[in-house]
Design a protein around this motif. Structure first.
Motif, mmCIF file in Angstrom:
data_model
loop_
_atom_site.group_PDB
_atom_site.id
_atom_site.type_symbol
_atom_site.label_atom_id
_atom_site.label_comp_id
_atom_site.label_asym_id
_atom_site.label_seq_id
_atom_site.Cartn_x
_atom_site.Cartn_y
_atom_site.Cartn_z
ATOM 1 N N VAL A 198 -26.460 -31.307 9.402
ATOM 2 C CA VAL A 198 -25.391 -30.372 9.760
ATOM 3 C C VAL A 198 -25.727 -28.948 9.348
ATOM 4 O O VAL A 198 -25.116 -27.997 9.833
ATOM 5 C CB VAL A 198 -24.045 -30.793 9.121
ATOM 6 C CG1 VAL A 198 -23.531 -32.073 9.767
ATOM 7 C CG2 VAL A 198 -24.179 -30.976 7.611
ATOM 8 N N VAL A 199 -26.687 -28.816 8.446
ATOM 9 C CA VAL A 199 -27.139 -27.506 7.977
ATOM 10 C C VAL A 199 -28.644 -27.581 7.782
ATOM 11 O O VAL A 199 -29.161 -28.589 7.285
ATOM 12 C CB VAL A 199 -26.469 -27.107 6.632
ATOM 13 C CG1 VAL A 199 -27.062 -25.803 6.111
ATOM 14 C CG2 VAL A 199 -24.965 -26.967 6.797
ATOM 15 N N LYS A 200 -29.342 -26.534 8.193
ATOM 16 C CA LYS A 200 -30.771 -26.434 7.910
ATOM 17 C C LYS A 200 -31.024 -25.072 7.274
ATOM 18 O O LYS A 200 -30.766 -24.043 7.875
ATOM 19 C CB LYS A 200 -31.594 -26.597 9.191
ATOM 20 C CG LYS A 200 -31.611 -28.021 9.714
ATOM 21 C CD LYS A 200 -32.534 -28.198 10.905
ATOM 22 C CE LYS A 200 -31.849 -27.786 12.187
ATOM 23 N NZ LYS A 200 -32.663 -28.122 13.387
ATOM 24 N N THR A 201 -31.493 -25.083 6.021
ATOM 25 C CA THR A 201 -31.699 -23.849 5.279
ATOM 26 C C THR A 201 -33.176 -23.692 4.928
ATOM 27 O O THR A 201 -33.958 -24.629 5.024
ATOM 28 C CB THR A 201 -30.873 -23.841 3.983
ATOM 29 O OG1 THR A 201 -31.421 -24.826 3.091
ATOM 30 C CG2 THR A 201 -29.416 -24.162 4.261
ATOM 31 N N ARG A 202 -33.515 -22.499 4.495
ATOM 32 C CA ARG A 202 -34.892 -22.217 4.085
ATOM 33 C C ARG A 202 -35.134 -22.498 2.610
ATOM 34 O O ARG A 202 -36.275 -22.523 2.167
ATOM 35 C CB ARG A 202 -35.238 -20.753 4.378
ATOM 36 C CG ARG A 202 -35.372 -20.436 5.843
ATOM 37 C CD ARG A 202 -36.642 -21.031 6.408
ATOM 38 N NE ARG A 202 -36.816 -20.721 7.824
ATOM 39 C CZ ARG A 202 -37.831 -21.151 8.559
ATOM 40 N NH1 ARG A 202 -38.757 -21.927 8.006
ATOM 41 N NH2 ARG A 202 -37.912 -20.837 9.822
ATOM 42 N N HIS A 203 -34.067 -22.699 1.857
ATOM 43 C CA HIS A 203 -34.227 -22.870 0.418
ATOM 44 C C HIS A 203 -33.338 -24.019 -0.066
ATOM 45 O O HIS A 203 -32.192 -24.167 0.376
ATOM 46 C CB HIS A 203 -33.883 -21.592 -0.339
ATOM 47 C CG HIS A 203 -34.722 -20.413 0.063
ATOM 48 N ND1 HIS A 203 -36.036 -20.292 -0.309
ATOM 49 C CD2 HIS A 203 -34.420 -19.331 0.836
ATOM 50 C CE1 HIS A 203 -36.519 -19.164 0.198
ATOM 51 N NE2 HIS A 203 -35.566 -18.570 0.889
ATOM 52 N N PHE A 204 -33.858 -24.785 -0.997
ATOM 53 C CA PHE A 204 -33.133 -25.913 -1.567
ATOM 54 C C PHE A 204 -31.828 -25.464 -2.207
ATOM 55 O O PHE A 204 -30.781 -26.088 -2.008
ATOM 56 C CB PHE A 204 -34.029 -26.616 -2.590
ATOM 57 C CG PHE A 204 -33.398 -27.796 -3.263
ATOM 58 C CD1 PHE A 204 -33.288 -29.019 -2.607
ATOM 59 C CD2 PHE A 204 -32.922 -27.705 -4.563
ATOM 60 C CE1 PHE A 204 -32.709 -30.118 -3.219
ATOM 61 C CE2 PHE A 204 -32.352 -28.799 -5.189
ATOM 62 C CZ PHE A 204 -32.245 -30.004 -4.512
ATOM 63 N N ASP A 205 -31.868 -24.375 -2.982
ATOM 64 C CA ASP A 205 -30.661 -23.916 -3.674
ATOM 65 C C ASP A 205 -29.553 -23.540 -2.690
ATOM 66 O O ASP A 205 -28.363 -23.734 -2.982
ATOM 67 C CB ASP A 205 -30.986 -22.718 -4.569
ATOM 68 C CG ASP A 205 -31.681 -23.129 -5.862
ATOM 69 O OD1 ASP A 205 -31.827 -24.348 -6.084
ATOM 70 O OD2 ASP A 205 -32.074 -22.246 -6.642
ATOM 71 N N MET A 206 -29.922 -23.005 -1.529
ATOM 72 C CA MET A 206 -28.914 -22.660 -0.524
ATOM 73 C C MET A 206 -28.227 -23.921 0.003
ATOM 74 O O MET A 206 -27.009 -23.950 0.185
ATOM 75 C CB MET A 206 -29.565 -21.901 0.630
ATOM 76 C CG MET A 206 -30.036 -20.508 0.281
ATOM 77 S SD MET A 206 -30.946 -19.731 1.654
ATOM 78 C CE MET A 206 -29.694 -19.755 2.939
ATOM 79 N N ALA A 207 -29.016 -24.973 0.225
ATOM 80 C CA ALA A 207 -28.446 -26.241 0.690
ATOM 81 C C ALA A 207 -27.519 -26.828 -0.370
ATOM 82 O O ALA A 207 -26.428 -27.324 -0.048
ATOM 83 C CB ALA A 207 -29.567 -27.218 1.019
ATOM 84 N N VAL A 208 -27.938 -26.767 -1.629
ATOM 85 C CA VAL A 208 -27.115 -27.297 -2.721
ATOM 86 C C VAL A 208 -25.789 -26.556 -2.797
ATOM 87 O O VAL A 208 -24.719 -27.174 -2.933
ATOM 88 C CB VAL A 208 -27.868 -27.195 -4.064
ATOM 89 C CG1 VAL A 208 -26.931 -27.546 -5.223
ATOM 90 C CG2 VAL A 208 -29.080 -28.113 -4.071
ATOM 91 N N GLU A 209 -25.843 -25.229 -2.698
ATOM 92 C CA GLU A 209 -24.608 -24.449 -2.810
ATOM 93 C C GLU A 209 -23.639 -24.778 -1.675
ATOM 94 O O GLU A 209 -22.429 -24.855 -1.884
ATOM 95 C CB GLU A 209 -24.923 -22.956 -2.822
ATOM 96 C CG GLU A 209 -23.730 -22.099 -3.149
ATOM 97 C CD GLU A 209 -24.074 -20.886 -3.984
ATOM 98 O OE1 GLU A 209 -23.171 -20.372 -4.670
ATOM 99 O OE2 GLU A 209 -25.234 -20.459 -3.937
ATOM 100 N N LYS A 210 -24.163 -24.998 -0.478
ATOM 101 C CA LYS A 210 -23.302 -25.368 0.645
ATOM 102 C C LYS A 210 -22.626 -26.714 0.397
ATOM 103 O O LYS A 210 -21.443 -26.903 0.715
ATOM 104 C CB LYS A 210 -24.103 -25.388 1.944
ATOM 105 C CG LYS A 210 -24.446 -24.005 2.482
ATOM 106 C CD LYS A 210 -25.164 -24.069 3.792
ATOM 107 C CE LYS A 210 -25.428 -22.678 4.356
ATOM 108 N NZ LYS A 210 -24.165 -21.972 4.723
#
Length: 316
Positions: free
Chosen positions: A222-234
């Motif tokens: 549902v989300v694709k980010t460039r950074h692990f921390d960004m995915a975690v925060e979402k």
């Protein structure tokens, strides 16, 4: 009547929580570089594995369900003699042989338990049910916590089984894999084409960290980010907002394939903690077990909660 709950080693829960509620853990066999280990979800042993690097993708690793005979013997020795009713919740049968083996072992136990109970000085009949949790990791942990809550409320045997079986479809899970190549390789080795295809699809773009979301194991990116921390925060934002909106059971389960120092540094974790505290929700925070880490890879994260039907982006 004493009711016992059995889970397998793919179920991620805090060790103190499991011990407090007398949770019986059905071990899983881990084979790493040809050497066999028994995953009993012991926190000291789990920490040793993380520190040793044995869970990294450089090592050949797989898990195997205990055999029917092994499960039968454990049930006869440690469950039949301690409980009058047993509920066994296994990792989804679509990903493991545990459900099938546990079911066959249960059938054998039910035909031969009288002698073991008599020798242990327990009166009355014994009954057991094996349930496909339809979950993995933190999702299994959430179902177990909800089941224990029902047991504590002295729900009848039949009502308990019906509630648990219906509740599995109300659990939403977020998974953040740290290394897509790890997942694809592990999936290829165990013949899991669905997971392998998903990882291959996501891996077309470099350095993508997805959030895989859905009910049980039927998740989609549902989300694709460039950074692990960004995915975690979402994911933390989603969980905190969903807690504010209301849950169907007062637990959020979060398992992390990280050291405890790294877990405490996760972005948004304190925001989720605050939301849980405001609403009387218990955050079941645990280090991902050996079985879970072999499946999805060290460094990954799995979060689960139960709620009315919704979409991930509704809570961003």
């Amino acid at each position: 009547m004493r009711v016992g709950l059995i889970v397998d080693s793919a179920c991620d829960l805090p060790y103190d929580f499991a011990r407090k509620h007398d949770l019986f853990v059905l071990p899983v066999t881990a084979i790493i570089d040809g050497q066999t280990y028994t995953d009993k979800h012991d926190p000291v042993r789990t920490q040793e594995f993380y520190l040793s690097g044995l869970l990294d993708k450089a090592h050949e690793a797989e898990t195997r369900a205990f055999t029917v005979e092994q499960i039968h013997d454990l049930l006869m020795e440690q469950v039949v003699t301690e409980f009058d009713v047993a509920i066994c919740e296994t990792v989804t049968k679509n990903r493991s042989q545990i459900f099938q083996n546990a079911t066959e072992a249960m059938n054998s136990v039910m035909a031969h338990y009288e002698g073991a109970r008599k020798a242990a000085g327990r009166d009355g009949k014994f009954s057991m049910r094996v349930i496909d949790s339809k979950q993995i990791f933190a999702g299994q942990g959430l179902l177990a916590a909800h089941t224990l809550r029902l047991i504590g409320q002295n729900v009848s045997k039949n009502a308990l089984r019906q509630e648990v079986e219906s509740f599995t479809d109300k659990i939403y899970t977020c998974v953040i894999p740290r290394d897509l190549h790890y997942i694809r390789e592990r999936a290829r080795r165990r013949g899991d084409k669905n997971v392998s295809a998903l990882a291959a699809f996501l891996g077309k773009a470099l350095n993508i960290t997805p959030v895989i979301f859905g009910r049980g194991v039927e998740g989609k990116p549902v989300v694709k980010t460039r950074h692990f921390d960004m995915a975690v925060e979402k994911v933390m934002n989603y969980a905190a907002a969903r807690v504010d909106a209301g849950l169907l059971t007062p637990y959020v389960s979060l398992s992390c394939g990280l050291s405890w120092t790294d877990i405490e540094d996760l972005p948004g974790l304190n925001r989720l903690r605050d939301a849980c505290e405001r609403h009387g929700v218990e955050l079941l925070l645990s280090q991902m077990g050996i079985t879970s880490a072999i499946y999805v890879g060290p460094g990954s994260i799995c979060l689960a909660l139960a709620a009315e039907p919704h979409a991930f982006n509704d809570f961003q």
